[in-house]
Design an enzyme around this catalytic site. Sequence first.
Site, PDB file in Angstrom:
ATOM      1  NE  ARG A   9     -98.168 -14.501 -72.060  1.00 16.20           N
ATOM      2  CZ  ARG A   9     -98.637 -14.512 -70.816  1.00 16.20           C
ATOM      3  NH1 ARG A   9     -99.405 -13.530 -70.396  1.00 16.20           N
ATOM      4  NH2 ARG A   9     -98.358 -15.504 -70.015  1.00 16.20           N
ATOM      5  CE1 TYR A  10     -94.107 -16.173 -73.191  1.00 12.51           C
ATOM      6  CE2 TYR A  10     -95.856 -17.685 -72.544  1.00 12.51           C
ATOM      7  CZ  TYR A  10     -94.934 -16.712 -72.214  1.00 12.51           C
ATOM      8  OH  TYR A  10     -94.840 -16.280 -70.923  1.00 12.51           O
ATOM      9  NE  ARG A  65     -93.757 -21.640 -75.118  1.00  7.83           N
ATOM     10  CZ  ARG A  65     -92.987 -20.835 -74.390  1.00  7.83           C
ATOM     11  NH1 ARG A  65     -92.976 -20.924 -73.088  1.00  7.83           N
ATOM     12  NH2 ARG A  65     -92.241 -19.943 -74.983  1.00  7.83           N
ATOM     13  CB  CYS A  83    -113.095 -24.944 -61.360  1.00  7.68           C
ATOM     14  SG  CYS A  83    -112.188 -23.947 -62.563  1.00  7.68           S
ATOM     15  CB  CYS A 120    -108.720 -21.292 -56.630  1.00  6.51           C
ATOM     16  SG  CYS A 120    -108.575 -23.024 -57.094  1.00  6.51           S
ATOM     17  CB  CYS A 144    -108.962 -18.348 -59.976  1.00  5.11           C
ATOM     18  SG  CYS A 144    -108.856 -18.852 -61.710  1.00  5.11           S
ATOM     19  NE  ARG A 175    -106.742 -18.063 -68.180  1.00  6.57           N
ATOM     20  CZ  ARG A 175    -105.968 -19.154 -68.147  1.00  6.57           C
ATOM     21  NH1 ARG A 175    -106.489 -20.344 -67.969  1.00  6.57           N
ATOM     22  NH2 ARG A 175    -104.668 -19.043 -68.308  1.00  6.57           N
ATOM     23  CG  ASP A 218    -100.786 -13.820 -62.421  1.00  7.93           C
ATOM     24  OD1 ASP A 218     -99.570 -13.578 -62.472  1.00  7.93           O
ATOM     25  OD2 ASP A 218    -101.315 -14.822 -62.923  1.00  7.93           O
ATOM     26  CG  ASP A 278     -97.611 -14.766 -66.635  1.00  2.32           C
ATOM     27  OD1 ASP A 278     -97.130 -14.172 -67.626  1.00  2.32           O
ATOM     28  OD2 ASP A 278     -98.243 -15.834 -66.714  1.00  2.32           O
ATOM     29  CE  LYS A 309     -96.350 -18.877 -66.991  1.00  2.00           C
ATOM     30  NZ  LYS A 309     -97.060 -18.771 -68.295  1.00  2.00           N
TER      31      LYS A 309
HETATM   32  C1  LIG Z   1     -97.620 -19.710 -68.878  1.00  2.00           C
HETATM   33  C2  LIG Z   1     -98.123 -19.688 -70.224  1.00  2.00           C
HETATM   34  C3  LIG Z   1     -97.638 -20.599 -71.182  1.00  2.00           C
HETATM   35  C4  LIG Z   1     -96.637 -21.685 -70.852  1.00  2.00           C
HETATM   36  O1  LIG Z   1     -95.433 -21.193 -70.426  1.00  2.00           O
HETATM   37  P1  LIG Z   1     -94.247 -22.194 -70.066  1.00  2.00           P
HETATM   38  O2  LIG Z   1     -93.197 -21.312 -69.490  1.00  2.00           O
HETATM   39  O3  LIG Z   1     -93.844 -22.877 -71.332  1.00  2.00           O
HETATM   40  O4  LIG Z   1     -94.801 -23.188 -69.071  1.00  2.00           O
HETATM   41  C5  LIG Z   1     -98.118 -20.515 -72.456  1.00  2.00           C
HETATM   42  N1  LIG Z   1     -99.035 -19.586 -72.807  1.00  2.00           N
HETATM   43  C6  LIG Z   1     -99.515 -18.703 -71.919  1.00  2.00           C
HETATM   44  C7  LIG Z   1    -100.511 -17.693 -72.372  1.00  2.00           C
HETATM   45  C8  LIG Z   1     -99.080 -18.730 -70.598  1.00  2.00           C
HETATM   46  O5  LIG Z   1     -99.578 -17.858 -69.707  1.00  2.00           O
HETATM   47  S1  SF4 Z   2    -106.988 -21.878 -60.223  1.00  2.00           S
HETATM   48 FE1  SF4 Z   2    -108.792 -21.115 -61.354  1.00  2.00          FE
HETATM   49  S2  SF4 Z   2    -108.919 -22.423 -63.167  1.00  2.00           S
HETATM   50 FE2  SF4 Z   2    -107.599 -23.489 -61.699  1.00  2.00          FE
HETATM   51  S3  SF4 Z   2    -108.986 -24.834 -60.559  1.00  2.00           S
HETATM   52 FE3  SF4 Z   2    -108.794 -22.939 -59.398  1.00  2.00          FE
HETATM   53  S4  SF4 Z   2    -110.536 -21.696 -60.068  1.00  2.00           S
HETATM   54 FE4  SF4 Z   2    -110.244 -23.312 -61.587  1.00  2.00          FE
END
Ligand SMILES: *Cc1c(COP(=O)(O)O)cnc(C)c1O
Ligand code: SF4
Length: 397
Positions: free
Chosen positions: A111-112, A115, A124, A128, A131, A133, A292, A329, A336
Amino acid sequence: MQTPAARFGTRDAHWRTWQWQLRHALTTAEELERIVPLTAAERRGLALAAERGLRVAVTPYYAALADPAHPSCPVRRQAIPTDAEFEPAPGDLRDPLGEDGRRPARAIVHRYPDRALLLATDRCAVYCRHCTRRRVTLTGDGALSREDLARAIEYLRAAPAIRDVIVSGGDPLVLDDDRLDELLAALRTVPHVKVLRLATRAPVVLPMRIDARLAARLRRHAPLFVVTHFNHPKECTDEARAACEALVDAGVPVENQTVLLRGVNSSARLLRDLFETLLEWRVRPYYLHQGDLAEGTGHFRTPVEAGVGILEELRGTTSGLAIPHLAVDLPGGGGKVTLQPEYRLPTPAGGGAWFRNRRGERYLYPDPPGRDCTCPYEQVYYGTSGAAGGRGGKGAT
Ligand SMILES: *Cc1c(COP(=O)(O)O)cnc(C)c1O
Ligand code: SF4
């Protein structure tokens, strides 16, 4: 008092191995019932999760932290589904951060510009309930194959702007040491990737995964930061502390991301306690995440003002080092943004900047005599000025 191992009918030596913990994770109402008397809401949540094929797993270690007398226990709220998880909430999104549109390879979220996330696994130790995701972890997006990972490395190799890779998932520390080492070594073959982060909840839910040996193996891939996810002071056990300290002692810095969860940790007192404890362990509170919009997490979300209010209470009453960034986010993939209480007041006619402090008193920071902020030596340093120079600089000359 019975030891936790005895409560689970095993020996301490087994209890202390992470493989035993994963193999004996509690996944059904029947298994969980032996440890905590389930409420009707938890029972319905577990039945619905089973019906819809949503994963449930709680390591015996984490389950042993659950309070059998109180359904509001933070361990129960995070690990055991209730029927609230199946009630739609306004704005719910299956893919709350628009990640699926930014997956140039199955195991990459990019996305960035600089990074990228590498999704190392969909598994996992504990699933959670909050979560973000969960479309991947709770529903089982399909395991990631060696080919998926090879393709991810290829993508990174061809993208020279990426300098920071976050190994995430799922929880990469459910992989065994050799697999993990192989993955990190593969990342280290990409010269422009300078910084690695390993995002894992192992210190919280499976602390026996981390010992001096693993820490030393991770250290070999430095600079590598472990980013973990403590949400409540109740999770700060001796075992969790030992796991974090083993990493830091070995030269692996540990950062923490907390998710703000309504009725679980949405309290300045609880969070101050958590962040101060983590700081004592040399774990730096990095982000406090506004929830989120992941489907099934509406009951955990707080109004945005609640997080800002908590931050306002923390600022000035604890170490700055113990205060994370409050991050939202943005839904759909905007990235973010961080929030903080507004300390600036409107600029009066005379110029300067007016502030209020946390007690509401007003202060003036006057305008400086000069306003031009150019750094004349910058051109020299980067070798971009017409003049001779730039030796020792970082420019491409
Ligand atoms: C949060 C995130 C990051 C890292 O963000 P930082 O602000 O550098 O910690 C990188 N890629 C994605 C897709 C993210 O959601
Ligand atoms: S937040 Fe999501 S990815 Fe992280 S440990 Fe929990 S279930 Fe797994």
